[in-house]
Scaffold this motif. Sequence first.
Motif, PDB file in Angstrom:
ATOM      1  N   GLU A   1       0.840  -1.191   0.000  1.00 12.64           N
ATOM      2  CA  GLU A   1       0.000   0.000   0.000  1.00 12.64           C
ATOM      3  C   GLU A   1       0.879   1.246   0.000  1.00 12.64           C
ATOM      4  OE1 GLU A   1      -4.058   1.206   2.285  1.00 12.64           O
ATOM      5  OE2 GLU A   1      -2.312   0.869   3.566  1.00 12.64           O
ATOM      6  N   GLY A   2       0.506   2.217  -0.824  1.00 16.64           N
ATOM      7  CA  GLY A   2       1.258   3.464  -0.904  1.00 16.64           C
ATOM      8  C   GLY A   2       2.278   3.499  -2.022  1.00 16.64           C
ATOM      9  N   SER A   3       2.533   2.356  -2.649  1.00 20.13           N
ATOM     10  CA  SER A   3       3.500   2.322  -3.748  1.00 20.13           C
ATOM     11  C   SER A   3       2.814   2.634  -5.070  1.00 20.13           C
ATOM     12  CB  SER A   3       4.189   0.955  -3.814  1.00 20.13           C
ATOM     13  OG  SER A   3       3.236  -0.070  -4.036  1.00 20.13           O
ATOM     14  N   ASP A   4       3.611   2.977  -6.062  1.00 18.46           N
ATOM     15  CA  ASP A   4       3.095   3.217  -7.412  1.00 18.46           C
ATOM     16  C   ASP A   4       3.257   1.936  -8.231  1.00 18.46           C
ATOM     17  OD1 ASP A   4       2.606   5.821  -6.683  1.00 18.46           O
ATOM     18  OD2 ASP A   4       4.419   6.623  -7.614  1.00 18.46           O
ATOM     19  N   VAL A   5       2.202   1.555  -8.927  1.00 15.32           N
ATOM     20  CA  VAL A   5       2.209   0.314  -9.702  1.00 15.32           C
ATOM     21  C   VAL A   5       1.845   0.622 -11.150  1.00 15.32           C
ATOM     22  CG1 VAL A   5       1.173  -1.967  -9.976  1.00 15.32           C
ATOM     23  CG2 VAL A   5       1.565  -1.043  -7.681  1.00 15.32           C
ATOM     24  N   THR A   6       2.674   0.170 -12.070  1.00 13.21           N
ATOM     25  CA  THR A   6       2.408   0.385 -13.485  1.00 13.21           C
ATOM     26  C   THR A   6       2.044  -0.937 -14.153  1.00 13.21           C
ATOM     27  OG1 THR A   6       3.921   2.279 -13.612  1.00 13.21           O
ATOM     28  CG2 THR A   6       3.343   1.196 -15.683  1.00 13.21           C
ATOM     29  N   LEU A   7       0.899  -0.958 -14.812  1.00 12.31           N
ATOM     30  CA  LEU A   7       0.440  -2.118 -15.572  1.00 12.31           C
ATOM     31  C   LEU A   7       0.687  -1.844 -17.052  1.00 12.31           C
ATOM     32  CD1 LEU A   7      -2.994  -2.752 -13.802  1.00 12.31           C
ATOM     33  CD2 LEU A   7      -0.741  -3.655 -13.197  1.00 12.31           C
TER      34      LEU A   7
END
Length: 212
Positions: free
Chosen positions: A133-139
């Motif tokens: 939680e709180g991280s940036d995730v790129t799909l």
Amino acid sequence: MEVTALCIQIFMNVFVLLSTQACLSYTVQKPAFPIISPDRLQFFEYESVSVNCGEDEDMNAWRVMRKLYQMSPKNVSEGCSNPAPSCTIHLTFERHSGEYWCENDEGERSHALNISVTAGAVILNISALPVKEGSDVTLRCINKNTKKTQISDFYKNGSHLGIYYKTGMTLSKVSKSDDGLYKCSISGAGESPESWLAVCKAKEEEGCYIFL
């Protein structure tokens, strides 16, 4: 006095050995998830994928188990068909899609991960393990024919999220509300399978780390 000193030394050596074994047994803990390499949940046919539960070969070692969504052809011996601490499927096919988890001789199990293998031309590059939680995730939506990210439509739980360009879709500072089934599509190439993105609410939450 020399005998006494020798006994004390032997006792200390035994104590250190037992302590070391205890530490080693502690580090070989229940895996929260199997480790998938490459680190994603979706694969094109004919790719190679490895699943790992650890390298301990003793009788209580954690071994890779699976439940396939399709029945495999009879008399076909393939990677991951026999329980082992790690395994590799050198040529994946749609029939290798299914749940993969770690299990020991006592019946203890890790969480399962769902691997999807598609004969189509599009996959969603999504992390196999839960994200914090709180991280940036790129799909990213990958076209098999170009092996690059392209202009893509992204969906969550069947709802259209929008059109994103070559950088993919970035979820900023993810929270539990970002949990869900994601997929993507590329015009003229097709649609990817759906895969679950899991978000860990806190550091202490079960499954946030590889080991519990």
